[in-house]
Design an enzyme around this catalytic site. Structure first.
Site, mmCIF file in Angstrom:
data_model
loop_
_atom_site.group_PDB
_atom_site.id
_atom_site.type_symbol
_atom_site.label_atom_id
_atom_site.label_comp_id
_atom_site.label_asym_id
_atom_site.label_seq_id
_atom_site.Cartn_x
_atom_site.Cartn_y
_atom_site.Cartn_z
ATOM 1 N N HIS A 442 -0.208 4.038 -9.720
ATOM 2 C CA HIS A 442 0.656 3.840 -8.551
ATOM 3 C C HIS A 442 1.953 4.641 -8.609
ATOM 4 C CE1 HIS A 442 -1.341 0.623 -6.263
ATOM 5 N NE2 HIS A 442 -1.786 0.190 -7.431
ATOM 6 N N LYS A 700 12.348 -1.716 2.176
ATOM 7 C CA LYS A 700 11.547 -1.467 0.978
ATOM 8 C C LYS A 700 12.432 -1.690 -0.241
ATOM 9 C CE LYS A 700 10.489 2.573 2.648
ATOM 10 N NZ LYS A 700 9.083 2.829 2.554
ATOM 11 N N ARG A 701 11.801 -1.748 -1.390
ATOM 12 C CA ARG A 701 12.529 -1.896 -2.648
ATOM 13 C C ARG A 701 13.647 -0.853 -2.721
ATOM 14 N NH1 ARG A 701 10.771 0.462 -7.610
ATOM 15 N NH2 ARG A 701 8.871 1.072 -6.530
ATOM 16 N N LYS A 706 13.549 6.335 -3.137
ATOM 17 C CA LYS A 706 13.240 5.943 -1.759
ATOM 18 C C LYS A 706 14.360 6.348 -0.797
ATOM 19 C CE LYS A 706 10.182 2.149 -3.131
ATOM 20 N NZ LYS A 706 8.923 2.573 -2.503
ATOM 21 N N THR A 812 2.881 1.480 1.729
ATOM 22 C CA THR A 812 2.014 0.745 2.653
ATOM 23 C C THR A 812 2.795 0.272 3.871
ATOM 24 O OG1 THR A 812 2.370 -1.266 1.329
ATOM 25 C CG2 THR A 812 0.340 -0.037 0.936
ATOM 26 N N LYS A 816 1.932 -0.165 8.104
ATOM 27 C CA LYS A 816 2.180 -1.343 8.942
ATOM 28 C C LYS A 816 3.021 -0.967 10.160
ATOM 29 C CE LYS A 816 2.270 -3.869 4.621
ATOM 30 N NZ LYS A 816 3.179 -4.325 3.559
#
Length: 970
Positions: A442, A700-701, A706, A812, A816
């Site tokens: 991952h 998100k985290r 990110k 992911t 969505k």
């Protein structure tokens, strides 16, 4: 309604006489005081009535009858008799009776009041009755026909609330809504009482939960295995100082969905020593022993009777380990030390690992998951095999999938059980293990490719280190055989890249395989390079060096600094690759990076082992249930609800993308969802936002790669430009936006917590600026979880997936958002690449450097060649001006400056991508002004998202990795 008594039921006796009403709900009969159970119909796609022979039988209970082929399976006479009964279609009255029954006879609250919390638990227990019947029947049938089963091991399962999902999958949303209305409640309010299970943190756990939903829906025989964290990761609070952490309280009132299996428990050992037994076999003895106890959670499929299992392990010590003597002598803490040491293993997800104790606790967690799960899997295999156990057939009946490197200890643990407890040889155990286990990667981040201290592992798991050393030796043998010893430099390079044990001497059998030639004497020096004109030149240079050495010796003796030996480590990712039969990435670009960079040497050795399985999300939770307004529109326009199971049908929306009626309905649905978020924001933060503004969301985290920092700096630049304009200029230049953030920064990740603090400081300034008003708002929603996502994602209009290219495995949440008609702004990273291909590049806002450019860009930076864009320098200066308060942002902004050094040099290329990002955001504003164009883009995103269903992903895993077949219950 504040308080009410149970309507229509005056006392307990009256509830008891409602046997017929209750039995109609769960398909049971009350004959002479005996309950008999039948399959719950669940609005099955191809329903045929069936029944179980046992009432609420333990999931561990399995048939000992000879295995049968699915096609030849015979249902016994009792089942045949029960299948002749007509199924009950549960109505609202039956449901209401069941809820009332549980409020009285499965009580968790005092009987005086019937308020929302009590209504939730009674409703959940009512639904669980239905799930248990299907659940028991599912596994009784799987065991009867002895099919191959997949077992999905993950440290995280981020499930979200279960009630709405369960009644939706069972096709009972209507009856439950009506039943609760008759009791004075509405289903949405009751469902909102459920706390989110604190069993995960981010995409890893959410993916695992989507996979369980798809496995059940598609009728694949499978289980999930995880840990039952009492306090979760943490509950996030946002204060004036930024993020603060508190323990999750999701289990305070118990969990109505889980069933403790006191008869399903396994010993788990730590520390101790390895000895030879009287039979000559290795034995791991002594040390610290705990017990892992199973807690089962049923996972229903959508419109099918298949209901699979998530088994969570909780840890404890046996009562005999409580030192009563110490307790009575006043040493209370010491007396309970063994109990605490056992229980704390399942207290917190990802406990801080800065200390040795923290590292040991994490390793204990991982081993507990692996050991308890494998013992359970093997016990079930032995039971299904009856009297004749053939271990060579184990991989034909069992597939174990390791979700990331956390469960990698499955490999040495399975070897240990097979060799030490089952008596198999090394060769046989190794073949079985490799055929059974597979690994999903991952991440490409080096820090996430787990390494454990060899010293720590030797203390905690001594037998496993012995086995890992044997696996490493087997790998060395393979590498030497493949590359030979003629080129020692090449062989050394391969061993360094591929070995499981890092900075560890070669096994004794291979100690002499790398022999490098000694330096040639001076007389034999080849005259090349600068010496090619004359050998005399070379001799002169050597003579000069000798004189310098003599001269240096006459000076004061220099004591060399002691060399620091690098730590000896166990590389878990390498172990996972070597020990499994398949390795997969989770998006096309990620899988290519895995093959070209992360595991390139292994790919050269075993090319067929590597494959791609692009992630997916369940359309049930992520459109059908969380966005009913949009779901109804989709169903009406394509003429069927089959898209919930066959998402390819979503593509039919493309032909209506320009239809004005559809666009009008589409915008109305989005507005309804935005109004829900307006209420959420007011409740959670106190801020009031305009529902007519664009909702721009990044949830998100919190992590540097990110790039929430890029997002907030873009907002700062936008704010600065607004402040430089008049009111009329601002309104012409900018579209009103509500910029929403959500996510947790890991408790010890200092830079991530600085980012959270910075976002909230910027929001506090902008949100209170009267000149800006509703033109720009910045919101940080605290304690982001699945339930919050289920509100934010349907309301989103723009979503940011802006990681540094090549660093996000898949993502992911991007799937969505796209499914719900949100337009993405992002880099060509992870699944963004495939989403853009499917929805059309004109319906995706692209910016930033490409993955193949990143290495050279970092090299340029290190060489001092990078010249930041003036607007980037402008925004940094603005931040440092103090406009966002007195907090010192030097460490945060300093990470974007300099050319080298830890925490410096803008490793994640925020400065490089900033101009491109700002320019892309201007294109977003331009597109949003044209609502017809924007709505068309939104429709095309939903229409193009069909590929990203987890159903498609699971079909691929089942076919290409697990080799399991769909099994529909009779």
């Amino acid at each position: 309604m504040d308080t009410m008594r149970l309507s229509g039921v005056s006392n307990r006796a009256e509830i008891l006489v409602q046997c017929n009403s209750l039995s109609s709900l769960v398909g049971r009969r009350c004959d002479n005081g005996r309950w008999r159970t039948r399959m719950f119909p669940a609005q099955s796609r191809t329903w045929r009535p069936a029944a179980t022979r046992k009432r609420f039988s333990s999931v561990k209970s399995v048939s000992s009858e000879p295995k049968e082929k699915i096609a030849d399976a015979v249902i016994d006479s009792e089942q045949e008799a029960l299948t002749s009964l007509s199924p009950f279609a549960p109505d609202a009255a039956s449901v209401a009776s069941s809820i009332k029954y549980h409020s009285e006879f499965t009580p968790l609250f005092s009987p005086e009041k019937f308020e929302l919390p009590k209504a939730f638990f009674a409703t959940a227990q009512s639904v669980r009755d239905a799930l248990i019947i299907n659940w028991n029947a599912t596994y009784e049938y799987y065991n009867r026909v002895n099919v191959k089963q997949a077992y999905y091991l993950s440290m995280e399962f981020l499930q979200g609330r279960a009630l709405s999902n369960a009644v939706g999958n069972l096709g009972l949303t209507g009856p439950y809504a009506e039943a609760l209305k008759s009791l004075g409640f509405d289903l949405e309010s009751v469902a909102s009482q459920e706390p989110d299970p604190a069993l995960g943190n981010g995409g890893l756990g959410r993916l695992a939960s989507c996979f369980l939903d798809s496995l059940a829906t598609l009728n694949y025989p499978a289980w999930g295995y995880g840990l039952r964290y009492k306090y979760g990761l943490f509950k996030q609070r946002i204060t004036k100082d930024g993020q603060e952490e508190a323990a999750e309280d999701w289990l305070e009132l118990s969990n109505p969905w889980e069933i403790v299996r006191n008869d399903v428990s396994y010993p788990v050992k730590f520390y101790g020593k390895v000895v030879f037994g009287s039979d000559g076999k290795k034995r791991w003895i002594g040390g610290e022993d705990i017990v892992a106890v199973a807690y089962d959670v049923p996972i229903p499929g959508y419109k099918t009777k298949s209901t699979i299992n998530l088994r969570l392990w909780s840890t404890k010590a046996p009562s005999e380990d409580f030192d009563l003597s110490s307790y009575n002598s006043g040493k209370h803490t010491e007396a309970a030390e063994a109990l605490f040491n056992a229980e704390k293993i399942c207290y917190v997800l990802y406990p801080g690992d800065e200390s040795i104790e923290g590292k040991a606790l994490r390793l204990k967690q991982q081993y507990t998951l692996c050991s308890a799960s494998l013992q359970d899997i093997i016990a079930r295999y032995e039971t299904r095999s009856g009297g004749s156990i053939n271990w060579e057939e184990f991989p034909e009946k069992v597939a174990v999938q390791m979700n990331d490197t956390h469960p990698t200890l499955c490999i040495p643990e399975l070897m240990r059980i097979l060799m030490d407890l089952k008596g198999l040889s090394w060769e046989d155990a190794w073949k079985i293990t490799q055929r059974t286990v597979a690994y999903t990667n991952h991440t490409v981040l080096p820090e996430a490719l787990e390494k454990w201290s060899l010293e720590l592992m030797e203390k905690l798991l001594p037998r496993h280190v012995e086995i890992i050393e044997m696996i490493d030796e087997e790998l060395v043998r393979t590498i030497v055989s493949e590359y030979g010893t003629a080129d020692p430099d090449l062989l050394e390079e391969k061993l360094k890249a591929m070995r499981i044990l890092e900075n560890v001497e070669l096994p004794s059998a291979f100690a002499d395989v790398i022999v490098k030639p000694k330096n040639k004497p001076v007389s034999a020096i080849n005259t090349i390079g600068p010496f090619e004109d004359s050998e005399e030149d070379a001799q002169t240079v050597v003579k000069k060096e000798q004189e310098e050495e003599r001269s240096a010796g006459e000076e004061e003796e220099v004591i060399p600094e002691p060399t620091v030996k690098p730590p000896k480590m166990v590389r878990m990712a390498n172990l996972a690759v070597v020990g499994g039969h398949a390795v997969n990435g989770v998006a096309e670009i990620h899988s290519e990076i895995v093959k070209k960079d992360v595991f390139n040497e292994f790919v050269k050795l075993w090319p067929d082992k590597f494959q791609n399985k692009t992630n997916g999300v369940t359309p049930r939770r992520w459109i059908r249930f969380c966005n009913p307004y949009l779901s109804d529109i989709i169903t009406n326009w394509i003429g069927t609800e089959d898209w919930v199971l066959n998402t390819e049908k979503l593509s039919e929306l493309r032909k209506f993308a320009d239809n004005e009626d559809l666009q009008s309905e589409w915008r109305a649905a989005k507005k309804k969802n935005k109004l829900k978020v307006v209420s959420l924001i007011k409740e959670r933060t106190g801020y009031t936002v305009n529902p007519d503004a664009m909702f721009d969301i990044q949830i998100k985290r919190i992590h540097e790669y990110k790039r929430q920092l890029l997002n907030i700096l873009g907002i700062v630049y936008r704010y600065k430009k607004m402040k430089e304009m008049s009111a009329s200029e601002r309104e012409k230049a900018f579209v009103p936006r509500v910029c929403i953030f959500g996510g947790k920064a890991f408790a010890t990740y200092v830079q991530a917590k600085r980012i959270v603090k910075f976002i909230t400081d910027v929001g506090s300034t902008i949100n209170h600026d009267p000149e800006i008003g509703d033109l720009l708002k910045v919101i940080f929603v605290p304690d982001y979880n699945v339930s919050v996502a289920e509100l934010l994602i349907p309301a989103s209009e723009l979503s940011q997936h802006i990681s540094t290219a090549g660093m996000e495995a898949s993502g992911t949440s991007n799937m969505k958002f796209s499914m719900n008609g949100c337009i993405l702004i992002g880099t060509l990273d992870g699944a963004n690449v495939e989403i853009r291909d499917e929805v059309g590049e004109e319906n995706f806002f692209l910016f930033g450097a490409k993955a193949h450019e990143i290495v050279n860009l970092r090299k340029e930076r290190a060489e001092g060649k990078f010249v930041p864009d003036p607007i980037f320098e402008e925004v940094k200066k603005f931040v440092r001006s103090g406009v966002f308060g007195s907090n010192n942002y030097d460490e945060l902004i300093g990470s974007l400056e300099g050319n080298e050094g830890f925490g410096r040099a803008d490793y994640f290329l925020v400065g490089k991508d900033f101009p491109s990002y700002v320019e892309c955001q201007e294109k977003v504003d331009e597109a949003y002004r044209d609502q017809k164009r924007w709505t068309r883009m939104s429709i095309m995103n939903t229409a193009g998202s069909f590929k990203f269903s987890s159903d498609r992903t699971i079909h691929e895993y089942a076919k290409d990795i697990w080799n399991i077949k769909q099994v529909e219950l009779p």
